[in-house]
Design an enzyme around this catalytic site. Structure first.
Site, mmCIF file in Angstrom:
data_model
loop_
_atom_site.group_PDB
_atom_site.id
_atom_site.type_symbol
_atom_site.label_atom_id
_atom_site.label_comp_id
_atom_site.label_asym_id
_atom_site.label_seq_id
_atom_site.Cartn_x
_atom_site.Cartn_y
_atom_site.Cartn_z
ATOM 1 N N SER A 169 0.852 -1.184 0.000
ATOM 2 C CA SER A 169 0.000 0.000 0.000
ATOM 3 C C SER A 169 0.885 1.229 0.000
ATOM 4 O O SER A 169 2.061 1.171 0.353
ATOM 5 C CB SER A 169 -0.883 0.023 1.250
ATOM 6 N N ASP A 170 0.324 2.365 -0.399
ATOM 7 C CA ASP A 170 0.984 3.630 -0.101
ATOM 8 C C ASP A 170 0.888 3.818 1.412
ATOM 9 O O ASP A 170 0.142 3.118 2.104
ATOM 10 C CB ASP A 170 0.323 4.775 -0.864
ATOM 11 N N CYS A 171 1.631 4.773 1.946
ATOM 12 C CA CYS A 171 1.757 4.857 3.403
ATOM 13 C C CYS A 171 0.448 5.280 4.063
ATOM 14 O O CYS A 171 -0.095 6.346 3.765
ATOM 15 C CB CYS A 171 2.901 5.785 3.771
#
Length: 766
Positions: free
Chosen positions: A290-292
């Protein structure tokens, strides 16, 4: 005393030694022989299964975050999934530290400028260096991971996007080509992709942000809650192709799913996107991150999931493997207890994660005895790498205007020079975002002083925002100089991650400063723009007192030198814009409108579909030489698609589906085109040749592109030299378009191939 000195010397020497790089399965450890996951003679999938089978449930869950703790009982060290290498090894993520032997890394131009070279082999070489320097940092013991979250291959759809600078531009084919070159270079593949990389990656590349992500923060709307409404046609023709090429041709070992929703579904919770498309249709073999904090927002910001456990279940069942953040580490246990996920879901993710770590050689024993083990800290910032950074800046910088051949300046006749502007003497601005500490930097001012000792400098503005401009002082300096170079533009206070622009003009009083100085100078001035995204400088293009305009992007550590070389004729510029430059009026278009094609009251986007005024076209770029093009031969002027299944669309054009043609049909539906290119100028130069195609009904109704890029190559020609360049045109790859339901079709009719002003008809018969 002698013993004391010896002990002190040993302490000093060992004190500066690098920490050994983290790894598992050292042959000196007797338990290594007991574990199948340490056996290099076994398939990677079997080794990963063996390792996962030895973990208890708490250990398994601990591995689902980007900061994965070690498992001491198995000799498995901690691992950090988050490292950055967009245009050089950077310390932006948690995996790389510049606190030891290695203090810096080669900082190449920001991607948008590198793309302007239209040279895919140069892109590959840059990524090779980034991968090699990453290994050098790892071998020095300053890396906790070898997974790099780059490249950014989202389409630069809107000129206001703060992260457009990180991308190769607005064209899907070109962006996909960049993705393939970068991934192959970073991971240790060959340029043609024929190397077997299943067993040992130099570093791991991650194509991001999957998918249709190109809005960060605009007028109160953030990427965390934005729901991108995207048509099936635009997904198929614009947003997805770069990722498809990245996976199928580049063989990327990582994908990052984006923050935003697409048609209501969070990207990281979309099984159609992650599992059916990436892993199924495109045969992706790697890990998905995932993105952060993109998992937390599915519940906290978007409200898509009713509770944290549902968010965990949504992403794991969709096919995501690791969360940048700690959300999975915190909430997976309760999701398991509530039977919203099974241990099998967790094992699936861990198999992908450990397979990539094994492919990186991190479970093969002493790294110094393995491939890439001979890369040392001395290879980081090597002279050859720094020379490539300079070459990339030279080849990317774009000459936008050069009335009356103001440039290049004569080195002998310029006795005094005024250098004015807020970007003239700030080294950090040259780097752009996601940059690591550079090997060294030379500002444009210092580089220009290498040519003209009597170069007088004035900042002109208090900052790039230019809320205050010292116009009178700048004018006084300009009046007394032979020539004036204005170095203006943007910086990371104006465009960056989490910050989109709200207009396209130069900030503050920059335009007033430029115009006043140009009016006061003895001769027409040179305007240099250091920026990632386009700016509306129509006032300068139409002003004869501004003789030359240069776009330098964010040109990296060597950008100041490259710029000075171009201004004084030691390099012939050849870069070409990888994005359309729109007028200020484009800000009336809602940034949230994801439509590519034009419609009533809507101008469309990118050179393919935009119907409206332009400041500069996609592909625009001048040179100190003049080049001519001529189509020399065409293998066939008529191409026949012998398909049993032929359909007719709403405007009575016959077509066939690309899927019906299959790989065999597409492989034969190709033709070769030869273009003769001649340098008719007085200077040698490196020149990108761009070939476009358009259907005879292109742009008529908004369905078909005005034109589309079908090929590009770069060539070096001496003055007066001629050469022939061969392009292969495939009907499936280059002349197809998406219909209303997102299916790629090839239409019957006449197409026109164009290079510059030269045009060649090509007829497709179904």
């Amino acid at each position: 005393m002698a013993k004391l000195l010896l002990l002190l010397l040993l302490f000093i020497v060992h004190g500066v030694e690098s920490t050994p790089p983290p790894h598992s399965c050292d042959s000196s450890n007797p338990t290594t022989k007991l574990y199948q996951f340490c056996r290099t003679d076994l398939p990677i999938s079997q080794r990963a299964r063996d390792l996962v089978s030895r973990l208890n449930i708490d250990e398994k869950i601990s591995q689902l975050g980007n900061t994965a703790p070690g498992i001491p009982r198995l000799g498995v060290p901690a691992y950090e999934w988050w490292s950055e290498g967009l245009h050089g090894v950077a310390g932006v993520g948690l995996g790389i530290r510049f606190n030891g032997t290695v203090k810096a890394a080669t900082s190449f131009p920001q991607v948008i400028l590198t793309a302007a070279s239209f040279d895919s082999y140069e892109w590959f070489r840059i990524a090779q260096v980034i991968g090699k320097e990453a290994r050098g940092v790892y071998n020095a013991g300053q890396a906790q991971g070898m997974t790099f979250w780059a490249p950014n291959i989202n389409i630069f759809r809107d000129p206001r996007w703060g992260r457009g600078q990180e991308t190769p531009g607005e064209d899907p084919m070109m962006t996909g080509t960049y993705a393939v070159a970068y991934v192959r270079g970073l991971q240790g593949d060959s340029f043609d992709g024929r190397k077997t990389l299943s067993n040992h990656l130099q570093a791991s590349a991650c194509c991001k942000h999957f998918t249709a992500y190109d809005l960060d923060r605009w007028k109160g709307i953030t990427r965390y809650v934005f729901n991108a409404q995207v048509s099936l046609a635009d997904l198929a023709e614009t947003y997805q192709p770069p990722f498809k090429k990245c996976i199928e041709e580049g063989r990327a070992s990582g994908i990052m799913c984006a923050y935003n929703r697409v048609n209501g579904i969070p990207s990281c919770a979309d099984p159609n996107l992650l599992t059916r498309t990436a892993r199924g249709l495109w045969r992706f073999r790697g890990y998905i991150t995932s993105d952060c904090d993109a998992v937390s927002i599915i519940h906290d910001a978007q409200g898509y999931a009713k509770n944290p456990e549902d968010a965990v279940a949504d992403v794991l069942k969709a096919g995501m493997d690791v969360n940048c953040g700690s959300y999975l580490q915190k909430h997976t246990k309760s999701a398991l207890q509530q039977k919203k996920v099974s241990e099998k879901d967790i094992d699936r993710a861990l198999l992908n994660l450990f397979s990539v770590r094994i492919r990186l050689g991190l479970f093969n024993g002493d790294p110094n005895k393995l491939p890439y083990g001979n890369i040392s800290p001395n290879d980081v910032c090597s002279p050859a790498h720094q020379a490539l950074a300079l070459e990339a800046a030279r080849n990317g910088i774009v000459l936008l205007k050069n009335n009356l051949k103001l440039l290049p300046f004569s080195k002998r006749s310029v006795s005094s020079l005024a250098v004015i502007g807020p970007n003239a003497h700030v080294a950090k601005t040259l780097l752009g975002n996601y940059a690591g500490p550079p090997c060294k930097t030379v500002t444009p001012l210092d580089a220009l002083r290498g040519y003209v000792k009597n170069a007088v400098y004035h900042q002109g503005c208090d900052s790039v925002a230019c809320s205050n401009a010292a116009i009178d002082q700048a004018v006084a300096i300009a009046r007394n100089a032979d020539h004036v170079v204005l170095i203006m533009g943007l910086d990371q206070t104006q465009e960056k991650e989490d910050m989109d622009r709200v207009d396209l003009s130069l900030p503050g009083k920059q335009q007033d400063l430029i115009t006043s100085v140009a009016n006061a100078a003895k001769k027409p001035v040179v305007l240099v723009l250091i920026c990632g995204g386009p700016v509306d400088i129509s006032f300068a293009t139409n002003n004869d007192k501004i003789g030359s305009i240069i776009w330098a992007g964010y040109p990296g550590e060597a950008g100041g030198i490259a710029l000075a070389e171009i201004i004084f004729g030691d390099h012939n510029p050849g870069g070409r814009l990888p994005v359309t430059w729109y007028p200020q009026s484009f800000v009336n278009v809602q940034m949230t409108d994801m439509r590519m094609r034009s419609a009533t009251g809507y101008p469309g986007r990118t050179y393919k579909f935009y119907k409206g005024p332009k400041v500069f076209e996609f592909g625009h770029g001048l040179s100190y030489s003049t080049y001519s093009y001529r189509f020399k031969t065409l293998a066939e002027t008529n191409l026949y698609l012998n398909q049993s299944k032929v359909e007719t669309n709403s405007d009575s054009v016959r077509y066939t589906l690309v899927s019906e043609m299959g790989k065999a049909g597409c492989d034969v539906a190709k033709t070769k085109v030869i273009v003769a290119v001649e340098n008719q100028g007085e200077m040698a130069g490196k020149h990108p040749v761009l070939m476009f195609a358009r259907h005879e009904r292109g742009g008529e109704d908004g369905k078909r592109a005005e034109k589309q890029l079908v090929g590009f190559k770069s060539i070096v020609l001496s003055n007066g030299e001629k050469a022939e360049m061969e392009f292969e045109i495939g009907l499936c790859e280059h002349l197809s378009r998406a219909n209303e339901v997102g299916v790629m079709v090839v239409e019957e009719g006449k197409y026109f191939l164009t290079v510059g002003d030269s045009e060649l008809p090509l007829t497709v018969n179904v």
